[in-house]
Motif scaffolding. Structure first.
Motif: not given
Length: 237
Positions: A146, A148, A150, A171, A173, A194-195, A231, A233, A235
């Motif tokens: 995964d 991420i 930020d 994933k 993110r 996913q949004y 996936d 995602e 956020i």
């Protein structure tokens, strides 16, 4: 730990190459295939060869060499070991995703600046925390696991910035502040995006999504992501 993992992978690759070479030396069928491949490669480099014949010779030579390598037991065993290692590594690292938190500053003169790099990793997790970067378009490649990203501490320059993330499996993110306009271009062989509290399934296609404030926002970011299995995602902070 990362250096140790990289050293193990490097030694493993060297062992596979040496093993394949030794196996070919003691099996004349494989040696003949490999020698034919080298011969055709050499033929494709001849100055007298036409462009079409050179291309055909190059293609045939590569095919012979690939077949010779694929038929070796060493390569088959190495492929199985690599697959098992990748699965075990993915499972063990699943709960500790790669975390990229970037802070940026205004760019200096192109002549005076020192370039900084984000190291691409095929296996394992890297953590980049509280590092200051001159803002530039970001290109990240990951393997299995995964990721991420930020952007919560990032002050983007006025205009549109670009971020590219490519991954094999896992994933992705993205944490993006509300005041930043975003355009997402995501492609996947199999996965979901996913949004805005909506989930869309993706099967061997791509999708493009704009935030509501994309046109009106002074600071925008275009995020292009691609993954084979996994996936995405998004956020909003």
């Amino acid at each position: 730990m990362k250096k140790m993992e990289s050293s193990v992978v490097f030694v493993f690759l060297i062992a596979i190459i040496v093993g394949v070479g030794l196996e070919m030396l003691f099996q004349w069928e494989l040696l003949i295939l490999f020698a034919l491949g080298i011969f055709f490669l050499f033929t494709s480099r001849k100055a007298s060869a036409t462009k079409k014949s050179a291309r055909n010779s190059l293609f045939i030579g590569i095919i012979f060499i690939i077949i010779a390598v694929l038929l070796t037991t060493t390569f088959k065993v190495g492929l199985v070991v690599a697959g098992i290692y990748a699965i075990i590594h993915y499972i063990s690292r699943k709960r500790a995703p790669q975390l990229l938190m970037l802070k940026v500053r205004e760019p200096e003169s192109k002549m005076d600046r020192t370039d900084k790099f984000i190291r691409n990793q095929w296996f394992g997790n890297q953590r980049i925390l509280d590092l200051v970067y001159e803002w530039d378009d970001i290109n990240i490649q990951t393997g299995i696991g995964d990721t991420i990203l930020d952007l919560g501490n990032t002050v983007l320059p006025t205009g549109e910035s670009v971020i590219m993330i490519r991954s094999v499996s896992g994933k992705i993110r993205l944490l993006v502040p509300f005041d930043i306009g975003i355009c997402i271009e995501h492609s996947a062989i199999f996965g979901n995006i996913q949004y805005d509290k909506e989930t869309t399934s993706i099967q061997n296609n791509s999708i493009k999504v704009y935030s509501d404030n994309y046109e009106s926002s002074a600071r925008k970011v275009k995020i292009m992501t691609s993954v084979i299995f996994g996936d995405l995602e998004v956020i909003r902070l």
